[in-house]
Scaffold this active site. Sequence first.
Site: not given
Ligand code: PBG
Length: 325
Positions: A119, A127, A192, A202, A214, A245
């Site tokens: 991404c 992604c 996630k 972002r 997403r 996460k």
């Molecule tokens: C990449 C990614 C993201 C985060 C970690 N790897 C952003 C997303 O999925 O939009 C978020 C990390 C954060 O918010 O600290 N895909």
Amino acid sequence: MIKRPRRIRGNEHIRRMVRETRMDKSSLIYPLFVIDGENIEEEIPTMPGQFRYSVDRLPYELERLSKAGVSNLMLFGIPAVKDAVGSQAYAEDGIVQRALREGKKQFPDLYYITDVCMCEYTSHGHCGVLCGHDVENDQTLELLSKTALSHVQAGADMVAPSDMMDGRVLAIRNKLDENGFKETPIMSYAVKYASAFYGPFRDAAGSAPAFGDRKSYQMDPHNRKEGLKEALLDVEEGADIIMVKPALSYLDIISDVSREINLPVAAYSVSGEYAMAKAAAKLGYMEEDRVICEMAVSTYRAGAEIYLTYFAKELAKFMDEGRIG
Ligand code: PBG
């Protein structure tokens, strides 16, 4: 009254003796943004206190981390150019690849983990590769595997896929094994959620999707059993560490996953959690240090063994001072 819970709360000595949750700096991972260009150390507006570093400035931050006793970091790259297939993600001279070479040269004792995703590198901010307006799962796997391999070739100690494509842990495992990297561990962002708490990230990475969201690949926050399903699939695919996460709003999930699987569990306190604590502290609504500690303690207490946080340096200091740990 013969049972008096207060007996073991009477002073700091006994309170520390009976602590159920113990933490150590070795379990902290600090997320770090590297950006194309030179002489850049720019503060991220939505994440005060966090910076984007160009490769030449990165060593200064690595030195601060090292001094604080934080020895693990997670690298995120912000490339100069983006395209439909995210080719800078797997370019030999890509931003993360260059940062790894420089970091490894100057600070070989740090442990370098890389976020593997498309991404930050795609012009559309999704992604993976698109087919119409959908992210095409299976074609994306090849690009993710190439990205992971190029990170490891550039010196990454561990890779961490965060894209949420089906089957990516196995695809990456196979790619690494075929190229002689059988011993390189994979930390999967297995569970996630599609979360608004990624908002500040972002901004930091310029990775907001250009259209849509997403939700067709990241998980629905309403679902708990599905978290276990994702974790178990990644265990079967050969993941070495399972991540949940975000952290704070998902402590039940951390607890489930740590009870049900026999791998180390990591939890990522994401950008929005950081921004929330920072903003409230700035307004004088809460005490920042105590909030940082409580967020960390609750995550470990829920079952995480590893904690990714933008507050890693602060927490290391609090641990040294005995305020938590
Ligand atoms: C990449 C990614 C993201 C985060 C970690 N790897 C952003 C997303 O999925 O939009 C978020 C990390 C954060 O918010 O600290 N895909």
